[in-house]
Design an enzyme around this catalytic site. Structure first.
Site, PDB file in Angstrom:
ATOM      1  N   ASP A 176     -24.834 -20.237 -34.048  1.00 28.51           N
ATOM      2  CA  ASP A 176     -25.700 -21.392 -33.801  1.00 28.51           C
ATOM      3  C   ASP A 176     -26.907 -21.008 -32.952  1.00 28.51           C
ATOM      4  OD1 ASP A 176     -24.119 -23.640 -35.010  1.00 28.51           O
ATOM      5  OD2 ASP A 176     -22.629 -22.915 -33.586  1.00 28.51           O
ATOM      6  N   ASP A 209     -24.176 -13.859 -32.824  1.00 23.88           N
ATOM      7  CA  ASP A 209     -23.879 -15.261 -32.562  1.00 23.88           C
ATOM      8  C   ASP A 209     -24.330 -16.063 -33.784  1.00 23.88           C
ATOM      9  OD1 ASP A 209     -23.407 -17.715 -30.976  1.00 23.88           O
ATOM     10  OD2 ASP A 209     -25.598 -17.859 -31.016  1.00 23.88           O
TER      11      ASP A 209
END
Length: 222
Positions: A6, A4
């Site tokens: 953010d 991932d």
């Protein structure tokens, strides 16, 4: 490896905090902490719906808000995005080990392209963005798309995540999951491993997490 973006690799959630708060003020409102936390890991459409509902203006055009937010966040990203602790070292180690690697994010391509100046485009064999999949996290589509693009089944992948939506997406796709806490507290399932940060995490540790051989602490993230 499926990462991932953010809150996991880069500390960009604080920049989103700034832009979302400014947008709420621009509309004459104030974004609540509860609504902001609910946005973590979500796509732009969900974020706009949550913001408009939170400030009591559900009639606002989500596309207008999304365009304003994208422009502001792009400027904040361009000014500099900080790595999450240990993330850069781990990513370098993963690449040095020759592991196929994907970036899997709910953020739209325009902003991801800016963030890649920090992350390094060469660090990823595949980049899956929120506006390029049929459904976004918590749907499994992003992780299934990334695994397919890497040429492996998702069950052969380990995802590194920080949000409930991301964890749900990766688990639904069949990937093993390592969670590194950021700004959201949430309960995790028995098959999800949690670490306080990525500092000191090695490729051997990742292999142990994938195989279930590493009993890292679990409970509540955050």
């Amino acid at each position: 490896m499926l990462f991932d973006m953010d809150g996991t690799l880069i500390d960009s959630e604080k920049l989103w905090d700034v832009a979302l708060a400014e947008l709420a003020v621009h509309y004459g409102g104030r974004l609540s902490d509860e609504a902001r936390l609910a946005m973590v890991g979500s796509d732009m459409a969900t974020t706009m719906r949550l913001l408009h509902d939170d400030i009591g203006q559900p009639e606002r055009d989500p596309q207008v808000g999304a365009a304003w937010l994208t422009h502001r966040v792009a400027a904040l990203f361009a000014a500099g995005v900080q790595w999450r602790p240990g993330a850069a070292d781990l990513l370098r180690a993963v690449r040095a080990a020759g592991l196929p690697t994907a970036l899997v994010t709910s953020t739209e391509r325009a902003l991801v392209e800016v963030a890649l100046h920090t992350l390094g485009r060469a660090n990823f064999d595949v980049v899956v963005c929120g506006d390029e999949v049929t459904a976004t996290k918590p749907d499994p589509a992003p992780y299934l798309s990334a695994a397919a693009a890497l040429g492996v089944p998702a069950r052969r992948c380990l995802a590194v995540e920080d949000s409930p939506a991301g964890v749900a997406s990766a688990r639904a796709a069949g990937a093993a999951v390592l969670v590194v806490p950021a700004d959201v507290s949430f309960a995790v399932a028995a098959d999800v491993r949690v670490v306080d940060s990525l500092v000191g995490i090695t490729v051997a540790d990742l292999a142990a997490v994938f195989s279930g051989a590493w009993a890292v602490p679990r409970a509540e993230v955050g």
